[in-house]
Design an enzyme around this catalytic site. Sequence first.
Site, PDB file in Angstrom:
ATOM      1  N   HIS A  76       3.468   9.750 -36.910  1.00 41.63           N
ATOM      2  CA  HIS A  76       2.962   8.822 -35.888  1.00 41.63           C
ATOM      3  C   HIS A  76       3.355   7.419 -36.309  1.00 41.63           C
ATOM      4  O   HIS A  76       3.078   7.010 -37.433  1.00 41.63           O
ATOM      5  CB  HIS A  76       1.428   8.816 -35.909  1.00 41.63           C
ATOM      6  N   ASN A 125       4.262  17.589 -40.747  1.00 41.25           N
ATOM      7  CA  ASN A 125       5.530  17.587 -39.999  1.00 41.25           C
ATOM      8  C   ASN A 125       5.500  16.477 -38.942  1.00 41.25           C
ATOM      9  O   ASN A 125       6.533  16.034 -38.461  1.00 41.25           O
ATOM     10  CB  ASN A 125       5.811  18.958 -39.346  1.00 41.25           C
ATOM     11  N   LYS A 140       2.011   9.136 -29.254  1.00 39.45           N
ATOM     12  CA  LYS A 140       0.568   9.412 -29.394  1.00 39.45           C
ATOM     13  C   LYS A 140      -0.083   8.443 -30.369  1.00 39.45           C
ATOM     14  O   LYS A 140      -1.190   7.957 -30.137  1.00 39.45           O
ATOM     15  CB  LYS A 140       0.345  10.865 -29.863  1.00 39.45           C
ATOM     16  N   ARG A 162      16.928  11.410 -32.387  1.00 40.06           N
ATOM     17  CA  ARG A 162      16.255  12.166 -31.336  1.00 40.06           C
ATOM     18  C   ARG A 162      17.178  12.317 -30.127  1.00 40.06           C
ATOM     19  O   ARG A 162      17.832  11.350 -29.730  1.00 40.06           O
ATOM     20  CB  ARG A 162      14.975  11.447 -30.908  1.00 40.06           C
ATOM     21  N   GLY A 205       6.882  16.285 -28.380  1.00 37.76           N
ATOM     22  CA  GLY A 205       6.450  15.504 -29.545  1.00 37.76           C
ATOM     23  C   GLY A 205       7.031  14.108 -29.489  1.00 37.76           C
ATOM     24  O   GLY A 205       7.926  13.819 -28.677  1.00 37.76           O
ATOM     25  N   ASP A 206       6.491  13.223 -30.327  1.00 38.28           N
ATOM     26  CA  ASP A 206       6.994  11.842 -30.428  1.00 38.28           C
ATOM     27  C   ASP A 206       6.865  11.071 -29.114  1.00 38.28           C
ATOM     28  O   ASP A 206       7.671  10.194 -28.821  1.00 38.28           O
ATOM     29  CB  ASP A 206       8.458  11.815 -30.905  1.00 38.28           C
ATOM     30  N   THR A 248      11.853  12.797 -40.499  1.00 38.66           N
ATOM     31  CA  THR A 248      13.146  13.303 -40.976  1.00 38.66           C
ATOM     32  C   THR A 248      14.292  12.319 -40.765  1.00 38.66           C
ATOM     33  O   THR A 248      15.394  12.544 -41.262  1.00 38.66           O
ATOM     34  CB  THR A 248      13.500  14.602 -40.222  1.00 38.66           C
ATOM     35  N   SER A 268       1.964   2.134 -21.392  1.00 39.67           N
ATOM     36  CA  SER A 268       2.381   1.441 -22.604  1.00 39.67           C
ATOM     37  C   SER A 268       3.695   0.708 -22.348  1.00 39.67           C
ATOM     38  O   SER A 268       4.667   1.300 -21.892  1.00 39.67           O
ATOM     39  CB  SER A 268       2.517   2.450 -23.742  1.00 39.67           C
ATOM     40  N   ARG A 309      16.036  12.032 -38.335  1.00 38.16           N
ATOM     41  CA  ARG A 309      17.095  12.597 -37.501  1.00 38.16           C
ATOM     42  C   ARG A 309      17.137  11.859 -36.162  1.00 38.16           C
ATOM     43  O   ARG A 309      16.104  11.386 -35.682  1.00 38.16           O
ATOM     44  CB  ARG A 309      16.830  14.085 -37.228  1.00 38.16           C
TER      45      ARG A 309
HETATM   46  P1  GTP Z   1       4.278  13.072 -33.293  1.00 37.04           P
HETATM   47  O1  GTP Z   1       2.839  13.245 -33.664  1.00 37.04           O
HETATM   48  O2  GTP Z   1       5.224  13.264 -34.437  1.00 37.04           O
HETATM   49  O3  GTP Z   1       4.668  13.935 -32.125  1.00 37.04           O
HETATM   50  O4  GTP Z   1       4.593  11.497 -32.894  1.00 37.04           O
HETATM   51  P2  GTP Z   1       4.016  10.387 -31.889  1.00 37.04           P
HETATM   52  O5  GTP Z   1       3.720  10.973 -30.556  1.00 37.04           O
HETATM   53  O6  GTP Z   1       2.913   9.620 -32.520  1.00 37.04           O
HETATM   54  O7  GTP Z   1       5.278   9.433 -31.668  1.00 37.04           O
HETATM   55  P3  GTP Z   1       6.191   8.661 -32.737  1.00 37.04           P
HETATM   56  O8  GTP Z   1       5.402   7.525 -33.276  1.00 37.04           O
HETATM   57  O9  GTP Z   1       6.834   9.595 -33.682  1.00 37.04           O
HETATM   58  O10 GTP Z   1       7.379   8.160 -31.767  1.00 37.04           O
HETATM   59  C1  GTP Z   1       7.190   7.295 -30.710  1.00 37.04           C
HETATM   60  C2  GTP Z   1       8.098   6.074 -30.908  1.00 37.04           C
HETATM   61  O11 GTP Z   1       8.038   5.257 -29.746  1.00 37.04           O
HETATM   62  C3  GTP Z   1       7.632   5.195 -32.050  1.00 37.04           C
HETATM   63  O12 GTP Z   1       8.751   4.588 -32.640  1.00 37.04           O
HETATM   64  C4  GTP Z   1       6.746   4.164 -31.353  1.00 37.04           C
HETATM   65  O13 GTP Z   1       6.659   2.932 -32.068  1.00 37.04           O
HETATM   66  C5  GTP Z   1       7.486   3.976 -30.053  1.00 37.04           C
HETATM   67  N1  GTP Z   1       6.674   3.620 -28.885  1.00 37.04           N
HETATM   68  C6  GTP Z   1       5.419   4.023 -28.538  1.00 37.04           C
HETATM   69  N2  GTP Z   1       5.064   3.506 -27.336  1.00 37.04           N
HETATM   70  C7  GTP Z   1       6.121   2.766 -26.907  1.00 37.04           C
HETATM   71  C8  GTP Z   1       6.385   1.990 -25.738  1.00 37.04           C
HETATM   72  O14 GTP Z   1       5.583   1.904 -24.806  1.00 37.04           O
HETATM   73  N3  GTP Z   1       7.604   1.367 -25.673  1.00 37.04           N
HETATM   74  C9  GTP Z   1       8.529   1.465 -26.655  1.00 37.04           C
HETATM   75  N4  GTP Z   1       9.671   0.827 -26.512  1.00 37.04           N
HETATM   76  N5  GTP Z   1       8.333   2.209 -27.755  1.00 37.04           N
HETATM   77  C10 GTP Z   1       7.146   2.839 -27.879  1.00 37.04           C
HETATM   78  P1  IMP Z   2       8.353  22.604 -38.142  1.00 36.06           P
HETATM   79  O1  IMP Z   2       7.080  22.305 -37.431  1.00 36.06           O
HETATM   80  O2  IMP Z   2       8.643  21.669 -39.261  1.00 36.06           O
HETATM   81  O3  IMP Z   2       8.449  24.058 -38.545  1.00 36.06           O
HETATM   82  O4  IMP Z   2       9.546  22.375 -37.092  1.00 36.06           O
HETATM   83  C1  IMP Z   2       9.749  23.244 -35.975  1.00 36.06           C
HETATM   84  C2  IMP Z   2      10.289  22.439 -34.781  1.00 36.06           C
HETATM   85  O5  IMP Z   2       9.283  21.539 -34.313  1.00 36.06           O
HETATM   86  C3  IMP Z   2      11.497  21.564 -35.089  1.00 36.06           C
HETATM   87  O6  IMP Z   2      12.309  21.510 -33.925  1.00 36.06           O
HETATM   88  C4  IMP Z   2      10.895  20.179 -35.358  1.00 36.06           C
HETATM   89  O7  IMP Z   2      11.808  19.153 -35.118  1.00 36.06           O
HETATM   90  C5  IMP Z   2       9.762  20.182 -34.339  1.00 36.06           C
HETATM   91  N1  IMP Z   2       8.627  19.313 -34.713  1.00 36.06           N
HETATM   92  C6  IMP Z   2       7.607  19.617 -35.564  1.00 36.06           C
HETATM   93  N2  IMP Z   2       6.724  18.607 -35.628  1.00 36.06           N
HETATM   94  C7  IMP Z   2       7.186  17.647 -34.793  1.00 36.06           C
HETATM   95  C8  IMP Z   2       6.686  16.355 -34.404  1.00 36.06           C
HETATM   96  O8  IMP Z   2       5.628  15.891 -34.840  1.00 36.06           O
HETATM   97  N3  IMP Z   2       7.437  15.661 -33.510  1.00 36.06           N
HETATM   98  C9  IMP Z   2       8.591  16.173 -32.978  1.00 36.06           C
HETATM   99  N4  IMP Z   2       9.094  17.365 -33.310  1.00 36.06           N
HETATM  100  C10 IMP Z   2       8.398  18.099 -34.207  1.00 36.06           C
HETATM  101 MG    MG Z   3       6.433  11.585 -34.307  1.00 37.39          MG
END
Ligand code: GTP
Ligand code: IMP
Ligand code: MG
Length: 333
Positions: free
Chosen positions: A43, A40, A16, A255, A12-13, A251, A321, A253
């Site tokens: 983005h 949860n 996307k 990472r 995750g994170d 959250t 990216s 928290r």
């Molecule tokens: P979930 O759907 O919760 O799994 O999240 P996500 O995959 O959309 O990612 P999220 O936005 O939670 O975390 C990615 C982090 O990296 C964010 O703070 C973005 O702004 C950052 N980010 C994305 N692409 C890049 C990149 O190419 N370089 C840097 N430095 N940061 C990036």
């Molecule tokens: P829950 O989905 O809230 O039940 O969390 C279960 C586990 O999945 C925990 O370790 C969360 O931190 C993780 N988790 C759930 N959704 C995400 C997300 O979008 N990004 C990263 N971790 C996630």
């Molecule tokens: Mg995220």
Amino acid sequence: MPATILVGGFFGDEGKGKIISYLATHDQPEIVARGGVGPNAGHTVIVKGKRYALRMTPSGFVQESARILIGAGVLVDPRVLLEEIETLKIRDRVGVDRRCGIIELEHIDADRSDAHLKGTIGSTGTGCGPANVARVSRKGRLAKDVPELQAFLTDVPLEVNTALDAGRGVLIEGTQGFGISLLYGTYPFVTSKDTSASQMAADVGIGPTRVDDVVIVFKSFPTRVGEGPFETQMSEERAAELQIEEYGTVTHRKRRIGAWDGKMARYSAMINGATMVALTGVDKLDPAVKGATERDELSAKVNEFVALVEKDVGVPVKLISTGPELSEIVDLR
Ligand code: GTP
Ligand code: IMP
Ligand code: MG
């Protein structure tokens, strides 16, 4: 396009939200539909310096002509969604499948007070796990029963399949990541549903034969929030040396940070049926490439890394990216 699914390949994170916002703006799909667990997810999307932290709205909302849909598989927290609809001013183009499960306050309380979910697993405390339990127990409430959602109710599979029949682009936005899949992740340290591309297709109501492309997103330095194994996790000291520090969107928290995991990447690309890789955060590997938009702006260090990723995964890297902002990307498609 036409039917493209985007998923997370690590925990995750992976970024996307950033990649989807770019694809939505560049490829101009008629529909951006969200699959995945629910609020949860967080983005982060940054457009011309403005930062959006989205929990329910598809990140493709940045493309103003796009219809934005939430598939039946996604849990809806009406409080979160209605607030985002107002803030983002998307009332006239957002649709919610009438069969989406609803997160009630009691689900949030249960998630936050349960020693196993909150303590051992490290859930996000957003009520998703207990709401999916209610759904599986056939006691859940659905979007069609919520008065505040009536104006947005639709049949997402019908809209999506009709657009595809007409040859229009549909971008399907996955959330979470492979390593926290209920089926394929590090059980029990996982979320309450599968997170693979097949699940995202089911969430928005398209069959496997309709999917043209699966974009798998990997971050150069994978991260994990919550508990559970993380094979390539590095020490906090090492992460600090590399100047990598990240906090959760939902959250807040801290990472955990890890090194590239080629074995996991290959396995997750296999189960997702990935046709291309989007690689994020190469600017963390080499700050000199921050903001690059052309291949020849990439350094030897980054090019070597991209070659390693392609060798490990066995799938071409098509999007690189180079920063969090929507425009900071090298598109090799
Ligand atoms: P979930 O759907 O919760 O799994 O999240 P996500 O995959 O959309 O990612 P999220 O936005 O939670 O975390 C990615 C982090 O990296 C964010 O703070 C973005 O702004 C950052 N980010 C994305 N692409 C890049 C990149 O190419 N370089 C840097 N430095 N940061 C990036
Ligand atoms: P829950 O989905 O809230 O039940 O969390 C279960 C586990 O999945 C925990 O370790 C969360 O931190 C993780 N988790 C759930 N959704 C995400 C997300 O979008 N990004 C990263 N971790 C996630
Ligand atoms: Mg995220």
